[in-house]
Design a protein around this motif. Sequence first.
Motif, short mmCIF file in Angstrom:
data_model
loop_
_atom_site.label_atom_id
_atom_site.label_comp_id
_atom_site.label_asym_id
_atom_site.label_seq_id
_atom_site.Cartn_x
_atom_site.Cartn_y
_atom_site.Cartn_z
N SER A 148 -23.45 -79.76 -22.75
CA SER A 148 -23.29 -79.52 -24.48
C SER A 148 -23.55 -80.70 -25.64
O SER A 148 -23.78 -82.08 -24.20
N ASP A 151 -16.13 -81.28 -30.83
CA ASP A 151 -15.10 -80.39 -30.36
C ASP A 151 -15.22 -80.07 -28.86
O ASP A 151 -15.40 -79.32 -28.40
N THR A 152 -16.97 -80.86 -28.41
CA THR A 152 -17.43 -80.32 -27.18
C THR A 152 -17.95 -81.84 -26.27
O THR A 152 -18.77 -80.98 -25.28
N GLN A 197 -11.34 -78.64 -22.98
CA GLN A 197 -11.10 -78.25 -24.73
C GLN A 197 -10.15 -76.65 -24.14
O GLN A 197 -9.82 -76.17 -23.35
N LYS A 237 -9.53 -70.60 -25.06
CA LYS A 237 -9.61 -70.16 -27.05
C LYS A 237 -10.92 -70.66 -27.91
O LYS A 237 -11.16 -70.00 -28.65
N ALA A 238 -11.07 -71.66 -27.14
CA ALA A 238 -11.77 -72.97 -28.18
C ALA A 238 -13.21 -72.23 -28.04
O ALA A 238 -13.96 -71.45 -27.03
N ASP A 239 -14.13 -72.47 -29.05
CA ASP A 239 -16.06 -71.54 -29.43
C ASP A 239 -16.60 -72.53 -27.86
O ASP A 239 -17.40 -71.57 -27.75
N ILE A 240 -16.02 -73.28 -27.03
CA ILE A 240 -17.24 -74.00 -26.10
C ILE A 240 -17.19 -72.48 -25.38
O ILE A 240 -18.07 -72.70 -24.67
N TRP A 241 -16.10 -72.54 -25.30
CA TRP A 241 -15.99 -70.95 -24.11
C TRP A 241 -16.80 -69.74 -24.13
O TRP A 241 -17.33 -69.57 -23.36
N GLU A 242 -16.72 -69.52 -25.29
CA GLU A 242 -17.88 -68.20 -25.30
C GLU A 242 -19.00 -69.09 -25.74
O GLU A 242 -20.28 -67.81 -25.52
N SER A 243 -19.81 -69.46 -25.89
CA SER A 243 -21.01 -69.69 -26.40
C SER A 243 -21.55 -69.95 -24.52
O SER A 243 -22.47 -70.23 -24.13
N ASN A 260 -21.84 -67.14 -22.78
CA ASN A 260 -22.97 -66.33 -23.43
C ASN A 260 -24.52 -66.67 -22.83
O ASN A 260 -25.16 -66.00 -22.24
#
Length: 212
Positions: A65, A74-75, A189, A192-198, A201
Amino acid sequence: MQAFDIYRFTVFLAILSGTSTVLAADSELAKHITVPDGWKGERISLPPSFAKEMQFKGIEEARFSPGMFQEKSDTFFSYFFVFKIDPGSELSQKNIERELLTYYQGLSRTIFNHRKKKIDTSQFTCKLTKAKPVDPQKIYPQGLTEYSATVKWSEPFVTQKPQTLNLIIQVWTGKTTKHGCLFVCVSPQDFKADIWESMRNIRGTFYRNLQK
């Protein structure tokens, strides 16, 4: 010593591994990996020279990242890697735990040694728990198994401090090639952190590319 940047990190691992970090166009794995702008990557052979005790043999493709080596990001230390393992290796939970622990022990020990510092890796741990895939895309290779995991180690590149990494590991065996495959998403993280959704995907795109 200041933190390694991405370039220095990949070149350093290339020297350790005796392989090129150039993401060759003919790399079968690399052709299927698509990442957003700002993500960087490398390719090394398995086992790498920093973890020669590993029993898995094959290729690793890793993507980092943008905040991988920025402690305040945060990443920070958020990335994923794909192992393509030669046919014949048993991809049991026990074996994966052993191989990942050996990998992180060797990586930490090597970087600490490079910094002229000592590290006791005997207390590092890697624990896997079987999980149910919950990706909304529901696109998975046939026979896939998922694990959630934690790795407790000492992060060697930036902080040189104890760190707990969360991992999502998806494992399968190629239907025609019989290669073993691991797709591993990693971050300190919370899940639930955004990096996991990234990363989910990116992984979903990877699986769709595999099916083309």
